[in-house]
Design an enzyme around this catalytic site. Structure first.
Site, mmCIF file in Angstrom:
data_model
loop_
_atom_site.group_PDB
_atom_site.id
_atom_site.type_symbol
_atom_site.label_atom_id
_atom_site.label_comp_id
_atom_site.label_asym_id
_atom_site.label_seq_id
_atom_site.Cartn_x
_atom_site.Cartn_y
_atom_site.Cartn_z
ATOM 1 N N GLU A 317 35.568 -7.037 22.404
ATOM 2 C CA GLU A 317 34.450 -7.200 23.339
ATOM 3 C C GLU A 317 34.728 -8.416 24.224
ATOM 4 O OE1 GLU A 317 30.860 -7.337 20.973
ATOM 5 O OE2 GLU A 317 31.159 -5.293 20.233
ATOM 6 N N HIS A 348 26.685 -4.606 23.488
ATOM 7 C CA HIS A 348 26.315 -5.276 22.230
ATOM 8 C C HIS A 348 24.959 -5.987 22.368
ATOM 9 C CE1 HIS A 348 28.167 -7.185 18.371
ATOM 10 N NE2 HIS A 348 26.858 -7.006 18.251
HETATM 11 N N1 LIG Z 1 24.382 -4.177 17.599
HETATM 12 C C1 LIG Z 1 23.795 -5.276 17.227
HETATM 13 O O1 LIG Z 1 23.382 -6.084 18.047
HETATM 14 C C2 LIG Z 1 23.602 -5.539 15.782
HETATM 15 C C3 LIG Z 1 22.483 -6.264 15.374
HETATM 16 C C4 LIG Z 1 22.302 -6.498 14.024
HETATM 17 C C5 LIG Z 1 23.233 -6.047 13.112
HETATM 18 N N2 LIG Z 1 24.329 -5.385 13.534
HETATM 19 C C6 LIG Z 1 25.301 -4.869 12.567
HETATM 20 O O2 LIG Z 1 24.648 -3.925 11.757
HETATM 21 C C7 LIG Z 1 25.101 -4.068 10.427
HETATM 22 C C8 LIG Z 1 24.038 -3.576 9.471
HETATM 23 O O3 LIG Z 1 22.935 -4.444 9.541
HETATM 24 P P1 LIG Z 1 21.812 -4.471 8.403
HETATM 25 O O4 LIG Z 1 20.974 -5.654 8.673
HETATM 26 O O5 LIG Z 1 21.153 -3.170 8.277
HETATM 27 O O6 LIG Z 1 22.724 -4.771 7.143
HETATM 28 P P2 LIG Z 1 22.325 -4.604 5.611
HETATM 29 O O7 LIG Z 1 23.299 -5.432 4.866
HETATM 30 O O8 LIG Z 1 20.877 -4.833 5.423
HETATM 31 O O9 LIG Z 1 22.617 -3.065 5.324
HETATM 32 C C9 LIG Z 1 23.907 -2.522 5.316
HETATM 33 C C10 LIG Z 1 23.901 -1.336 4.371
HETATM 34 O O10 LIG Z 1 25.171 -0.714 4.467
HETATM 35 C C11 LIG Z 1 25.537 -0.287 3.170
HETATM 36 N N3 LIG Z 1 26.977 -0.064 3.117
HETATM 37 C C12 LIG Z 1 27.967 -0.981 3.015
HETATM 38 N N4 LIG Z 1 29.160 -0.370 3.015
HETATM 39 C C13 LIG Z 1 28.918 0.955 3.118
HETATM 40 C C14 LIG Z 1 29.747 2.105 3.166
HETATM 41 N N5 LIG Z 1 31.081 2.008 3.121
HETATM 42 N N6 LIG Z 1 29.154 3.313 3.278
HETATM 43 C C15 LIG Z 1 27.796 3.426 3.313
HETATM 44 N N7 LIG Z 1 26.973 2.380 3.259
HETATM 45 C C16 LIG Z 1 27.522 1.155 3.173
HETATM 46 C C17 LIG Z 1 25.051 -1.410 2.278
HETATM 47 O O11 LIG Z 1 24.953 -1.002 0.942
HETATM 48 C C18 LIG Z 1 23.716 -1.729 2.923
HETATM 49 O O12 LIG Z 1 22.659 -0.989 2.357
HETATM 50 C C19 LIG Z 1 25.405 -5.561 10.300
HETATM 51 O O13 LIG Z 1 26.398 -5.806 9.347
HETATM 52 C C20 LIG Z 1 25.862 -5.946 11.665
HETATM 53 O O14 LIG Z 1 27.265 -5.906 11.715
HETATM 54 C C21 LIG Z 1 24.528 -5.115 14.848
HETATM 55 O O1 LIG Z 2 23.905 -11.479 19.033
HETATM 56 C C1 LIG Z 2 25.032 -11.153 18.723
HETATM 57 O O2 LIG Z 2 26.055 -11.528 19.303
HETATM 58 C C2 LIG Z 2 25.263 -10.253 17.514
HETATM 59 C C3 LIG Z 2 24.149 -9.309 17.239
HETATM 60 C C4 LIG Z 2 24.418 -8.452 16.031
HETATM 61 O O3 LIG Z 2 25.629 -7.799 16.125
HETATM 62 C C5 LIG Z 2 24.299 -9.161 14.726
HETATM 63 O O4 LIG Z 2 25.246 -9.169 13.952
HETATM 64 O O5 LIG Z 2 23.209 -9.691 14.469
#
Ligand SMILES: NC(=O)c1ccc[n+]([C@@H]2O[C@H](COP(=O)([O-])OP(=O)(O)OC[C@H]3O[C@@H](n4cnc5c(N)ncnc54)[C@H](O)[C@@H]3O)[C@@H](O)[C@H]2O)c1
Ligand SMILES: O=C(O)CC[C@@H](O)C(=O)O
Length: 470
Positions: A317, A348
């Site tokens: 990114e 993102h």
């Molecule tokens: N796009 C964004 O801006 C943004 C924002 C927040 C989070 N995220 C990403 O989203 C991800 C998930 O966030 P969350 O808060 O729900 O996390 P979380 O830890 O609450 O939930 C993740 C879930 O995935 C499961 N998991 C792990 N490995 C797995 C696999 N191989 N197969 C199936 N399930 C599996 C875990 O058991 C857990 O229940 C974060 O790790 C982060 O990287 C992205």
């Molecule tokens: O704000 C960001 O750059 C990351 C957001 C999201 O991917 C997270 O991990 O919370």
């Protein structure tokens, strides 16, 4: 009501702290305005607590990258920390220069804190990931050098879930394409292959904070929800957990990924998984760019197997905003991806809402401040979680010892010996893997003892780092 005497007592305790200044690892200062503003709350507690405010906060340097929210910036500034702010992440060489003398660094998802970078951090005690994901930090190496890492585990979950819901509807109605067409003057009123989402099945991979939140929103839209997770998780509403990824792929109309970036989730969805999905189904990913094999997705869309996709995250990114930043140099398949129909691409922004960013700023800002000021590591993602109740206001000459060490037998005995000339009021120790963290409040410590205690602890064989707070 705060009596003048109570305030005077508190101020005296700070003056005492100022007099103790100059001990190794910690210098003292007068209380900051923000701290004084909290006086009524603090002193109205039945047992008066002495909040540790040990450092000359003016000496604490915090580097904040990637546009960390102003709630955190203000919190740090109010405490008198020196705060350096950048809107973007920094190129590695610049980061290496900048990290050398800071005590804490705040980042989001772009800054890579690798072993190579962290090796140059001479004063670093804590890293704040102002986001959920922590895969951008070498967590093990950080722990190895005694650096605690904090994040905000769910402050942006709702924002991501709402974005995904919007995208589910948008994909079903080909909204992105209609909008682009009209922006360029083309009126294209069609209903072919446009659907309601009511009655369709949403397949959620990863039923954690975001997946579960999304499940509730999807059911409110009348969707059926299936989820696959590596652990058994209680279903919300009428959602159903399936036992294999294939079962989810076979049954879902929309498949959305909410798993962390781990070796196991790399290319979790690739050619075989797209082949297993229903014809004309949709793929969404707002987790991490490594989770979906994008060239395989491009192929699956080209042959009409997949009817559309929404992607928020990519293997590489751009470090900062700007025209032309998203290109083939970054990811070789970019031009191909952007030319496909019904593909929604966002930069993102899953967690990028005012609400989420402000809440994250407060949460991570607080965690960093508490760790810097009091040694409390509760909430750390790579470190034993250690905390002690606050000192009482009337506890004179009490020092808090923070001792991070390798988890080997005999260390506590050595440390207890060193502290044994003083009264150990309370202590707490915990370990995670090879890293252990001891916090102890010792009383009857004269100013002249402090350097001696520090030097003795410093000479112990298995120490990683030490701080003394008072
Ligand atoms: N796009 C964004 O801006 C943004 C924002 C927040 C989070 N995220 C990403 O989203 C991800 C998930 O966030 P969350 O808060 O729900 O996390 P979380 O830890 O609450 O939930 C993740 C879930 O995935 C499961 N998991 C792990 N490995 C797995 C696999 N191989 N197969 C199936 N399930 C599996 C875990 O058991 C857990 O229940 C974060 O790790 C982060 O990287 C992205
Ligand atoms: O704000 C960001 O750059 C990351 C957001 C999201 O991917 C997270 O991990 O919370």
């Amino acid at each position: 009501m705060v009596s003048p005497q109570q305030i005077e007592n508190l101020q005296n305790s700070f003056e005492r702290a100022v007099r103790l200044g100059g001990s190794p690892g910690a210098v003292s200062t007068s209380p900051t305005q923000s701290f004084m503003n909290t006086l009524p709350r603090r002193v109205s507690m039945s047992k008066q607590s002495k909040a540790l405010k040990p450092f000359s906060t003016g000496d604490i340097k915090i580097l904040l990258l990637e546009n960390v929210n102003e709630t955190a910036i203000n919190m740090f500034k109010d405490q008198g920390y020196q705060v350096q702010i950048y809107k973007s992440s920094l190129p590695e060489e610049e980061l290496i220069q900048m990290i050398q003398d800071v005590h804490a660094i705040g980042i989001r998802s772009k800054t890579k804190l690798t072993e190579k970078v962290l090796k140059h951090a001479k004063n670093l005690v804590a890293i704040g990931c102002f986001c959920i994901g922590t895969n951008q930090v070498d967590l093990d190496y950080a722990a190895k050098i005694g650096v605690a890492v904090f994040n905000s585990p769910f402050s942006n979950s709702r924002s991501v879930a709402e974005l995904i819901m919007a995208e589910v509807v948008s994909l079903a109605r080909q909204l992105g394409d209609r909008s682009i067409e009209l922006h360029t003057g083309t009126w294209n009123k069609v209903s072919a292959r446009c659907w309601e989402v009511r009655g369709k099945t949403l397949g959620i991979i990863g039923y954690g904070h975001i997946g579960a939140q999304l499940s509730v929103l999807a059911e409110a839209f009348g969707m059926h929800v299936l989820y696959y997770d590596i652990v058994t998780i209680m279903a919300l509403g009428t959602a159903k957990q399936v036992s294999t990824l294939d079962e989810l792929l076979n049954k879902a109309d929309f498949v959305t990924c909410h798993v962390p970036a781990t070796p196991d989730t790399k290319n979790l969805l690739s050619a075989p998984q797209f082949a297993a999905m229903k014809d004309g189904s949709y793929v969404l990913n707002a987790s991490r760019g490594t989770v979906i094999d994008i060239p395989a997705l491009v192929q699956a869309i080209k042959v009409g197997k997949i009817a559309g996709a929404a992607l928020d995250v990519y293997p590489n990114e751009p470090a900062k905003n700007g025209a032309g930043a998203y290109n083939d140099e970054l990811n070789s398949w970019t031009s191909e991806l952007v030319s496909l129909p019904n593909v929604i691409l966002t930069p993102h922004i899953g967690g990028s809402t005012e609400e989420a960013q402000s809440a994250i700023g407060i949460e991570v800002g607080n965690a960093l401040s508490k760790y810097i000021n009091e040694g409390t590591s509760v909430g750390s993602v790579n470190f034993p979680e250690v905390s002690l109740r606050s000192l009482d206001l009337d506890q004179e000459n009490t020092v808090r010892v923070l001792y991070i060490h390798h988890n080997v037998p005999g260390v506590l005995k050595t440390v207890t010996n060193i502290l044994s000339n003083h009264n150990i009021e309370k202590q707490f120790s915990d370990s995670t893997g090879d890293i252990a963290y001891l916090m102890a409040d010792i009383s009857n410590v004269n100013q002249s003892d402090i350097k001696d205690i520090y030097d003795q602890l410093h000479d112990t064989e298995y120490k990683i780092s030490i701080r003394l707070l008072y």
